[in-house]
Design a protein around this motif. Structure first.
Motif, PDB file in Angstrom:
ATOM      1  N   LYS A 291      56.450  53.474   4.748  1.00 60.84           N
ATOM      2  CA  LYS A 291      57.878  54.435   5.187  1.00 60.84           C
ATOM      3  C   LYS A 291      58.088  53.962   6.605  1.00 60.84           C
ATOM      4  CE  LYS A 291      56.945  58.084   1.620  1.00 60.84           C
ATOM      5  NZ  LYS A 291      58.195  57.852   0.930  1.00 60.84           N
ATOM      6  N   GLN A 292      57.435  53.202   7.198  1.00 60.74           N
ATOM      7  CA  GLN A 292      57.644  52.756   8.547  1.00 60.74           C
ATOM      8  C   GLN A 292      57.734  54.207   9.605  1.00 60.74           C
ATOM      9  OE1 GLN A 292      61.376  50.710   8.522  1.00 60.74           O
ATOM     10  NE2 GLN A 292      60.225  48.964   7.841  1.00 60.74           N
ATOM     11  N   ARG A 293      56.535  54.872   9.159  1.00 58.33           N
ATOM     12  CA  ARG A 293      56.429  56.055   9.931  1.00 58.33           C
ATOM     13  C   ARG A 293      54.995  55.994  10.927  1.00 58.33           C
ATOM     14  NH1 ARG A 293      56.058  61.721   6.586  1.00 58.33           N
ATOM     15  NH2 ARG A 293      55.345  62.620   8.503  1.00 58.33           N
ATOM     16  N   GLN A 294      55.198  56.233  12.097  1.00 58.86           N
ATOM     17  CA  GLN A 294      54.155  56.384  13.050  1.00 58.86           C
ATOM     18  C   GLN A 294      53.607  57.737  12.990  1.00 58.86           C
ATOM     19  OE1 GLN A 294      52.762  53.728  14.743  1.00 58.86           O
ATOM     20  NE2 GLN A 294      54.088  52.648  13.343  1.00 58.86           N
ATOM     21  N   ALA A 295      52.196  57.828  12.819  1.00 61.33           N
ATOM     22  CA  ALA A 295      51.661  59.166  13.131  1.00 61.33           C
ATOM     23  C   ALA A 295      50.267  59.352  13.436  1.00 61.33           C
ATOM     24  CB  ALA A 295      51.867  60.024  11.564  1.00 61.33           C
TER      25      ALA A 295
ATOM     26  N   THR B 131      49.255  62.964  -3.107  1.00 58.08           N
ATOM     27  CA  THR B 131      50.128  63.596  -3.948  1.00 58.08           C
ATOM     28  C   THR B 131      51.201  64.475  -3.453  1.00 58.08           C
ATOM     29  OG1 THR B 131      48.335  65.659  -3.768  1.00 58.08           O
ATOM     30  CG2 THR B 131      47.919  64.283  -5.433  1.00 58.08           C
ATOM     31  N   LYS B 132      51.356  64.606  -2.102  1.00 58.54           N
ATOM     32  CA  LYS B 132      52.324  65.059  -1.369  1.00 58.54           C
ATOM     33  C   LYS B 132      52.286  64.635   0.019  1.00 58.54           C
ATOM     34  CE  LYS B 132      54.300  69.150   0.678  1.00 58.54           C
ATOM     35  NZ  LYS B 132      53.837  69.212   1.868  1.00 58.54           N
ATOM     36  N   LEU B 133      53.645  64.188   0.498  1.00 61.02           N
ATOM     37  CA  LEU B 133      53.612  63.641   1.853  1.00 61.02           C
ATOM     38  C   LEU B 133      54.759  64.331   2.315  1.00 61.02           C
ATOM     39  CD1 LEU B 133      52.886  61.997   4.460  1.00 61.02           C
ATOM     40  CD2 LEU B 133      54.042  60.078   3.454  1.00 61.02           C
ATOM     41  N   GLY B 134      54.475  65.386   3.444  1.00 60.81           N
ATOM     42  CA  GLY B 134      55.557  66.091   3.839  1.00 60.81           C
ATOM     43  C   GLY B 134      55.831  65.620   5.318  1.00 60.81           C
ATOM     44  N   ARG B 135      56.784  66.325   6.121  1.00 62.99           N
ATOM     45  CA  ARG B 135      56.737  65.980   7.399  1.00 62.99           C
ATOM     46  C   ARG B 135      55.643  66.237   8.315  1.00 62.99           C
ATOM     47  NH1 ARG B 135      59.589  68.376  11.383  1.00 62.99           N
ATOM     48  NH2 ARG B 135      59.579  70.439  10.090  1.00 62.99           N
ATOM     49  N   ARG B 136      54.996  67.325   8.004  1.00 69.10           N
ATOM     50  CA  ARG B 136      54.008  67.645   8.821  1.00 69.10           C
ATOM     51  C   ARG B 136      52.379  67.513   8.083  1.00 69.10           C
ATOM     52  NH1 ARG B 136      54.500  70.150  13.635  1.00 69.10           N
ATOM     53  NH2 ARG B 136      52.760  71.625  12.977  1.00 69.10           N
ATOM     54  N   SER B 137      52.189  67.580   7.000  1.00 68.49           N
ATOM     55  CA  SER B 137      51.176  67.499   6.271  1.00 68.49           C
ATOM     56  C   SER B 137      51.217  66.548   5.112  1.00 68.49           C
ATOM     57  CB  SER B 137      50.844  68.867   5.898  1.00 68.49           C
ATOM     58  OG  SER B 137      51.429  69.356   4.824  1.00 68.49           O
ATOM     59  N   ALA B 138      49.794  66.210   4.506  1.00 67.55           N
ATOM     60  CA  ALA B 138      49.688  65.560   3.487  1.00 67.55           C
ATOM     61  C   ALA B 138      48.494  66.044   2.466  1.00 67.55           C
ATOM     62  CB  ALA B 138      49.519  63.881   3.738  1.00 67.55           C
TER      63      ALA B 138
ATOM     64  N   THR C 221      34.537  63.393  -6.494  1.00 65.55           N
ATOM     65  CA  THR C 221      36.100  63.442  -6.238  1.00 65.55           C
ATOM     66  C   THR C 221      36.310  64.187  -4.832  1.00 65.55           C
ATOM     67  OG1 THR C 221      36.318  65.322  -7.364  1.00 65.55           O
ATOM     68  CG2 THR C 221      36.567  63.320  -8.493  1.00 65.55           C
ATOM     69  N   ALA C 222      37.424  64.056  -4.349  1.00 65.45           N
ATOM     70  CA  ALA C 222      37.856  64.922  -3.203  1.00 65.45           C
ATOM     71  C   ALA C 222      39.171  65.261  -3.145  1.00 65.45           C
ATOM     72  CB  ALA C 222      37.343  64.197  -1.921  1.00 65.45           C
ATOM     73  N   VAL C 223      39.528  66.376  -2.463  1.00 66.96           N
ATOM     74  CA  VAL C 223      41.051  66.670  -2.282  1.00 66.96           C
ATOM     75  C   VAL C 223      40.945  66.899  -0.635  1.00 66.96           C
ATOM     76  CG1 VAL C 223      42.464  68.540  -2.357  1.00 66.96           C
ATOM     77  CG2 VAL C 223      41.031  68.072  -4.255  1.00 66.96           C
ATOM     78  N   MET C 224      41.938  66.385   0.018  1.00 63.66           N
ATOM     79  CA  MET C 224      42.066  66.183   1.246  1.00 63.66           C
ATOM     80  C   MET C 224      43.338  66.813   1.813  1.00 63.66           C
ATOM     81  SD  MET C 224      40.740  62.458   2.396  1.00 63.66           S
ATOM     82  CE  MET C 224      41.057  62.479   3.883  1.00 63.66           C
ATOM     83  N   ASN C 225      43.445  67.702   2.727  1.00 68.14           N
ATOM     84  CA  ASN C 225      44.705  68.012   3.355  1.00 68.14           C
ATOM     85  C   ASN C 225      44.593  67.623   4.861  1.00 68.14           C
ATOM     86  OD1 ASN C 225      43.710  70.052   1.408  1.00 68.14           O
ATOM     87  ND2 ASN C 225      45.900  70.759   1.728  1.00 68.14           N
ATOM     88  N   VAL C 226      45.794  66.922   5.281  1.00 68.37           N
ATOM     89  CA  VAL C 226      45.781  66.303   6.570  1.00 68.37           C
ATOM     90  C   VAL C 226      47.161  66.655   7.104  1.00 68.37           C
ATOM     91  CG1 VAL C 226      45.809  63.809   7.667  1.00 68.37           C
ATOM     92  CG2 VAL C 226      44.368  64.185   5.633  1.00 68.37           C
ATOM     93  N   LEU C 227      46.687  66.842   8.528  1.00 66.55           N
ATOM     94  CA  LEU C 227      48.125  67.048   9.511  1.00 66.55           C
ATOM     95  C   LEU C 227      48.473  65.647  10.037  1.00 66.55           C
ATOM     96  CD1 LEU C 227      49.810  68.956  11.207  1.00 66.55           C
ATOM     97  CD2 LEU C 227      47.892  68.659  12.751  1.00 66.55           C
ATOM     98  N   VAL C 228      49.806  65.685   9.729  1.00 64.15           N
ATOM     99  CA  VAL C 228      50.514  64.377   9.980  1.00 64.15           C
ATOM    100  C   VAL C 228      51.425  64.594  11.186  1.00 64.15           C
ATOM    101  CG1 VAL C 228      52.250  62.378   9.323  1.00 64.15           C
ATOM    102  CG2 VAL C 228      50.490  63.746   7.613  1.00 64.15           C
ATOM    103  N   ALA C 229      50.987  64.341  12.489  1.00 60.01           N
ATOM    104  CA  ALA C 229      51.466  64.654  13.571  1.00 60.01           C
ATOM    105  C   ALA C 229      52.384  63.563  14.242  1.00 60.01           C
ATOM    106  CB  ALA C 229      50.539  65.270  14.721  1.00 60.01           C
ATOM    107  N   GLU C 230      53.458  63.745  14.686  1.00 55.79           N
ATOM    108  CA  GLU C 230      54.296  62.774  15.578  1.00 55.79           C
ATOM    109  C   GLU C 230      53.543  62.294  16.460  1.00 55.79           C
ATOM    110  OE1 GLU C 230      57.107  61.357  14.389  1.00 55.79           O
ATOM    111  OE2 GLU C 230      56.913  62.737  12.745  1.00 55.79           O
ATOM    112  N   PRO C 231      53.358  60.910  16.846  1.00 52.71           N
ATOM    113  CA  PRO C 231      52.850  60.508  18.175  1.00 52.71           C
ATOM    114  C   PRO C 231      53.683  60.851  19.241  1.00 52.71           C
ATOM    115  CG  PRO C 231      54.188  58.693  16.971  1.00 52.71           C
ATOM    116  CD  PRO C 231      53.920  60.011  16.203  1.00 52.71           C
ATOM    117  N   PRO C 232      53.025  61.104  20.565  1.00 57.87           N
ATOM    118  CA  PRO C 232      53.985  61.628  21.730  1.00 57.87           C
ATOM    119  C   PRO C 232      54.721  60.185  22.093  1.00 57.87           C
ATOM    120  CG  PRO C 232      51.556  61.193  22.160  1.00 57.87           C
ATOM    121  CD  PRO C 232      51.583  60.831  20.774  1.00 57.87           C
ATOM    122  N   ALA C 233      55.896  60.813  22.622  1.00 58.40           N
ATOM    123  CA  ALA C 233      57.036  60.016  23.019  1.00 58.40           C
ATOM    124  C   ALA C 233      56.496  59.249  24.294  1.00 58.40           C
ATOM    125  CB  ALA C 233      58.125  60.608  23.597  1.00 58.40           C
ATOM    126  N   SER C 234      56.840  57.841  23.985  1.00 63.94           N
ATOM    127  CA  SER C 234      56.332  57.069  25.346  1.00 63.94           C
ATOM    128  C   SER C 234      57.296  56.769  26.534  1.00 63.94           C
ATOM    129  CB  SER C 234      55.889  55.667  24.873  1.00 63.94           C
ATOM    130  OG  SER C 234      56.438  55.307  23.690  1.00 63.94           O
TER     131      SER C 234
END
Length: 131
Positions: A63-67, A94-101, A118-131
């Motif tokens: 999706k060409q997303r940096q996170a 199973t779900k990729l949102g703007r802020r979490s997966a 098996t595992a279920v994971m919840n991950v914060l998908v944070a925007e990288p700091p602006a350079s």
């Protein structure tokens, strides 16, 4: 695909790609042994977590997303003892949102239809700091 130092210390590596999904593998070595001839639960958990992050990174790249990824939680279910042979793991986002997966992961040895954990994971998908 780059792996974390922890994953490399356990001998975890990329086995193959199933389409856009990485299949992760670990050989049975001293670093992963718990009781004699069996995987340590922490090594199994590390394999599951590595596979989960690998599939998430793969999807973000498509999706060409940096996170920046930060764990929220991981729940592991141990279903059978891992024996002294190579073990594989594959994740599915199973779900990729703007802020979490949300990710599910399975680890197996001989048959992908008979997971050892098996595992279920919840991950914060944070925007990288602006350079």
């Amino acid at each position: 695909m780059a792996l974390t130092p922890y994953a490399r210390s356990l001998g975890i590596k990329l086995s193959e790609w199933d389409g856009d999904t990485p299949i992760i593998r670990v050989d049975f070595i001293e670093a992963v042994e718990g009781r004699p001839e069996h995987y340590h639960g922490g090594a199994t958990g590390g394999l599951l977590e590595t596979a989960g992050y690998a599939v998430l990174r793969s999807m973000l790249a498509l999706k060409q997303r940096q996170a920046i990824l930060k764990p929220i939680n991981i729940t592991v279910q141990y279903l059978a003892a891992g024996k002294s042979r190579e073990t594989y793991a594959r994740g599915r986002v199973t779900k990729l949102g703007r802020r979490s997966a949300n990710i599910t992961v399975e680890a197996w040895q001989d048959d992908p239809d008979r997971p050892i954990a098996t595992a279920v994971m919840n991950v914060l998908v944070a925007e990288p700091p602006a350079s």
